[in-house]
Scaffold this active site. Structure first.
Site, mmCIF file in Angstrom:
data_model
loop_
_atom_site.group_PDB
_atom_site.id
_atom_site.type_symbol
_atom_site.label_atom_id
_atom_site.label_comp_id
_atom_site.label_asym_id
_atom_site.label_seq_id
_atom_site.Cartn_x
_atom_site.Cartn_y
_atom_site.Cartn_z
ATOM 1 N N GLY A 13 102.533 -73.221 67.662
ATOM 2 C CA GLY A 13 101.857 -73.960 66.590
ATOM 3 C C GLY A 13 102.868 -74.475 65.584
ATOM 4 O O GLY A 13 103.810 -73.758 65.239
ATOM 5 N N ARG A 23 116.682 -80.098 60.633
ATOM 6 C CA ARG A 23 117.695 -80.842 59.868
ATOM 7 C C ARG A 23 118.893 -79.953 59.535
ATOM 8 O O ARG A 23 120.052 -80.348 59.707
ATOM 9 C CB ARG A 23 117.053 -81.377 58.585
ATOM 10 C CG ARG A 23 118.006 -81.978 57.580
ATOM 11 C CD ARG A 23 117.227 -82.360 56.321
ATOM 12 N NE ARG A 23 118.084 -82.891 55.273
ATOM 13 C CZ ARG A 23 118.720 -82.139 54.388
ATOM 14 N NH1 ARG A 23 118.615 -80.823 54.435
ATOM 15 N NH2 ARG A 23 119.462 -82.707 53.455
ATOM 16 N N ARG A 74 102.836 -75.431 73.789
ATOM 17 C CA ARG A 74 102.862 -74.073 74.346
ATOM 18 C C ARG A 74 102.959 -74.287 75.854
ATOM 19 O O ARG A 74 102.000 -74.711 76.483
ATOM 20 C CB ARG A 74 101.595 -73.315 73.961
ATOM 21 C CG ARG A 74 101.465 -73.107 72.449
ATOM 22 C CD ARG A 74 100.257 -72.242 72.109
ATOM 23 N NE ARG A 74 100.210 -71.958 70.684
ATOM 24 C CZ ARG A 74 99.444 -72.603 69.807
ATOM 25 N NH1 ARG A 74 98.646 -73.574 70.205
ATOM 26 N NH2 ARG A 74 99.451 -72.275 68.533
ATOM 27 N N ASP A 105 106.180 -65.674 67.769
ATOM 28 C CA ASP A 105 106.613 -64.672 68.747
ATOM 29 C C ASP A 105 106.541 -65.160 70.198
ATOM 30 O O ASP A 105 107.329 -64.717 71.039
ATOM 31 C CB ASP A 105 105.913 -63.319 68.545
ATOM 32 C CG ASP A 105 104.419 -63.452 68.442
ATOM 33 O OD1 ASP A 105 103.900 -64.566 68.657
ATOM 34 O OD2 ASP A 105 103.757 -62.434 68.162
ATOM 35 N N THR A 127 105.916 -69.821 61.470
ATOM 36 C CA THR A 127 104.475 -69.794 61.770
ATOM 37 C C THR A 127 103.715 -69.568 60.483
ATOM 38 O O THR A 127 104.109 -68.712 59.676
ATOM 39 C CB THR A 127 104.092 -68.695 62.781
ATOM 40 O OG1 THR A 127 102.669 -68.472 62.693
ATOM 41 C CG2 THR A 127 104.799 -67.377 62.550
ATOM 42 N N ASP A 129 101.089 -68.107 60.159
ATOM 43 C CA ASP A 129 100.443 -66.784 60.177
ATOM 44 C C ASP A 129 101.315 -65.705 59.540
ATOM 45 O O ASP A 129 100.812 -64.652 59.162
ATOM 46 C CB ASP A 129 100.119 -66.362 61.619
ATOM 47 C CG ASP A 129 99.029 -67.224 62.245
ATOM 48 O OD1 ASP A 129 98.491 -68.094 61.538
ATOM 49 O OD2 ASP A 129 98.730 -67.029 63.435
ATOM 50 N N ASP A 131 103.211 -63.634 60.886
ATOM 51 C CA ASP A 131 102.935 -62.375 61.589
ATOM 52 C C ASP A 131 104.087 -61.943 62.502
ATOM 53 O O ASP A 131 103.876 -61.263 63.500
ATOM 54 C CB ASP A 131 101.644 -62.508 62.416
ATOM 55 C CG ASP A 131 101.723 -63.613 63.456
ATOM 56 O OD1 ASP A 131 102.660 -64.444 63.390
ATOM 57 O OD2 ASP A 131 100.855 -63.654 64.341
ATOM 58 N N ARG A 164 76.644 -70.702 43.854
ATOM 59 C CA ARG A 164 76.529 -70.432 45.282
ATOM 60 C C ARG A 164 77.558 -69.426 45.771
ATOM 61 O O ARG A 164 78.515 -69.094 45.082
ATOM 62 C CB ARG A 164 76.768 -71.735 46.050
ATOM 63 C CG ARG A 164 75.537 -72.584 46.171
ATOM 64 C CD ARG A 164 75.887 -73.886 46.850
ATOM 65 N NE ARG A 164 74.657 -74.632 47.123
ATOM 66 C CZ ARG A 164 74.617 -75.948 47.285
ATOM 67 N NH1 ARG A 164 75.730 -76.653 47.182
ATOM 68 N NH2 ARG A 164 73.486 -76.532 47.543
ATOM 69 N N ARG A 173 94.798 -65.993 63.885
ATOM 70 C CA ARG A 173 94.064 -65.534 65.068
ATOM 71 C C ARG A 173 94.122 -64.010 65.192
ATOM 72 O O ARG A 173 93.135 -63.363 65.441
ATOM 73 C CB ARG A 173 94.671 -66.196 66.310
ATOM 74 C CG ARG A 173 93.813 -66.066 67.512
ATOM 75 C CD ARG A 173 94.209 -66.973 68.643
ATOM 76 N NE ARG A 173 95.556 -67.515 68.574
ATOM 77 C CZ ARG A 173 95.916 -68.673 69.106
ATOM 78 N NH1 ARG A 173 95.017 -69.411 69.705
ATOM 79 N NH2 ARG A 173 97.164 -69.080 69.050
ATOM 80 N N ALA A 188 89.296 -63.900 45.217
ATOM 81 C CA ALA A 188 88.119 -63.855 46.090
ATOM 82 C C ALA A 188 87.248 -62.645 45.782
ATOM 83 O O ALA A 188 87.737 -61.610 45.320
ATOM 84 C CB ALA A 188 88.572 -63.804 47.546
ATOM 85 N N HIS A 218 78.714 -66.978 41.143
ATOM 86 C CA HIS A 218 79.186 -67.588 42.403
ATOM 87 C C HIS A 218 80.195 -66.645 43.037
ATOM 88 O O HIS A 218 80.840 -65.844 42.333
ATOM 89 C CB HIS A 218 79.765 -68.990 42.172
ATOM 90 C CG HIS A 218 81.072 -68.983 41.441
ATOM 91 N ND1 HIS A 218 81.163 -68.866 40.069
ATOM 92 C CD2 HIS A 218 82.345 -69.061 41.899
ATOM 93 C CE1 HIS A 218 82.428 -68.869 39.714
ATOM 94 N NE2 HIS A 218 83.178 -68.985 40.804
HETATM 95 O O1 F6P Z 1 100.149 -71.238 64.607
HETATM 96 C C1 F6P Z 1 99.290 -70.214 64.447
HETATM 97 C C2 F6P Z 1 97.885 -70.747 64.469
HETATM 98 O O2 F6P Z 1 97.732 -71.728 63.474
HETATM 99 C C3 F6P Z 1 96.840 -69.655 64.335
HETATM 100 O O3 F6P Z 1 96.604 -69.288 63.008
HETATM 101 C C4 F6P Z 1 95.679 -70.296 64.999
HETATM 102 O O4 F6P Z 1 94.788 -69.338 65.487
HETATM 103 C C5 F6P Z 1 96.296 -71.061 66.112
HETATM 104 O O5 F6P Z 1 97.625 -71.351 65.712
HETATM 105 C C6 F6P Z 1 95.582 -72.336 66.459
HETATM 106 O O6 F6P Z 1 96.243 -72.918 67.511
HETATM 107 P P1 F6P Z 1 95.993 -74.371 68.119
HETATM 108 O O7 F6P Z 1 97.077 -75.241 67.613
HETATM 109 O O8 F6P Z 1 96.110 -74.167 69.588
HETATM 110 O O9 F6P Z 1 94.639 -74.832 67.691
#
Ligand code: F6P
Length: 323
Positions: A13, A23, A74, A105, A127, A129, A131, A164, A173, A188, A218
């Site tokens: 991603g 760069r 990918r 990863d 990324t 994420d 993660d 609301r 993910r 939040a 809200h």
């Molecule tokens: O790069 C990570 C991510 O953005 C996740 O948070 C997400 O679940 C996934 O990629 C979405 O991937 P795709 O580009 O295949 O929709």
């Protein structure tokens, strides 16, 4: 071995700041009189030989651009032994003395496979994420978080006017770092992440009731994609309490946009360090940072590390949301 020519790719991603990183790789390589090739579409480009020569000029005016000028993918084929063998022959054919792989990863597992075939590789974490366990920070996280925060601030305006409840799904993910960070930043009412077991009554309904008791009219529920769908959570809230929540899935908008200063600078430092590592003959490494300092670990070690949402974040969130 002396390094004369290297390749750089982005895979998985995309993440804002990837261009700043490419760069930095190119500019550092040029600085050391090393030739640099951009491999397009991730590992697919290594299989098919889809490469372009890069120089100072080809990466000009990219530091501020989201996405990746090298495209990303990918690659299913690269997961096979046959695909990897093709990629290794492309490296040999092009005379690439090293590869810098920018991504998450999955990208690192690909780099590890190349390394096992004798290719010099250095990985850079990117990324949204955040993660990747061996580093506290991955390129793209800051921009994605700020994009989500800006969107949720806007949502809050209209949620407030209409009194609301809003359920917002942010990306992640398998990981809730983005959701947790964003949830803390927007104040939040509740944040749901895949790392923490969820008791819906305690973690959502009770928090809304408490906020209501404290005079709020809200409510903002932030959910990481991996913790459940915003639509399902909204339906459950509607069933449990007299609210009719509105659902927003922020989706890929979080992956776009001009990178923040923090992402640009970290990407630039990491790109620089990756080239320096290759030149020092330190390969099969991942560049890592806790942002105060930068270091590197062996790919296998980095991939086997574990970490989770920090207790501190969970504790702070609990204090902020009241139970
Ligand atoms: O790069 C990570 C991510 O953005 C996740 O948070 C997400 O679940 C996934 O990629 C979405 O991937 P795709 O580009 O295949 O929709």
């Amino acid at each position: 071995m002396s390094i004369k020519r290297i390749g750089v790719l982005t895979s998985g991603g995309d993440a804002p700041g990837m261009n700043a990183c490419v760069r930095a790789v190119v500019r550092t390589a040029m600085y050391h009189n090393v030739e640099c090739y951009g491999i397009r579409r991730g590992y697919n480009g290594l299989i098919t030989g889809d490469v372009i020569k890069l120089d100072e000029k080809s990466v000009a005016h990219t530091i501020n651009r989201g996405g990746t000028i090298l495209y990303t993918a990918r690659s299913k084929e690269f997961m096979t032994e046959e695909g990897q063998r093709k990629a290794v022959s492309t490296c040999k054919f092009l005379g690439l003395d090293g590869i810098i792989a920018i991504g998450g990863d999955g990208t690192f597992r690909g780099a590890r496979a190349l390394s096992k075939h004798g290719v010099n590789v250095v990985c850079i974490p990117a990324t949204i994420d955040n993660d990747i366990c061996c580093t506290n920070y991955s390129i793209g996280f800051d921009t994605a978080a700020n994009t989500a925060i800006e969107c949720i601030d806007k949502l809050r305006d209209t949620m407030q006017s209409h009194e609301r409840c809003s359920v917002v799904e942010v990306m992640g993910r398998n990981a809730g770092y983005l959701a947790m960070y964003v949830g803390l930043a927007v104040g939040a009412t509740a944040v749901l992440v895949p790392e923490e077991s969820i008791d819906f009554e305690r973690d959502v309904i009770e928090k809304i009731r408490r906020a209501r008791f404290n005079g709020f009219t809200h409510y903002m529920i932030v959910v990481a994609e991996g913790a459940g769908s915003a639509a399902d959570i909204a339906a459950k809230i509607k069933e449990a309490i007299d609210l009719d929540p509105r659902v927003t899935v922020l989706g890929h908008i979080q992956r776009g946009g001009s990178p923040t200063g923090r992402d640009r600078v970290n990407a630039t430092k990491m790109g620089y360090l990756a080239v320096e590592l290759l030149l020092e003959g330190r390969t099969n490494r991942i560049v890592c940072t806790n942002e105060g300092s930068f270091t590197d670990v062996e790919i296998d070690t980095g991939l086997s590390m574990e970490r989770s949402i920090q207790n501190m974040e969970v504790n702070v969130l609990t204090a902020m949301t009241g139970n």
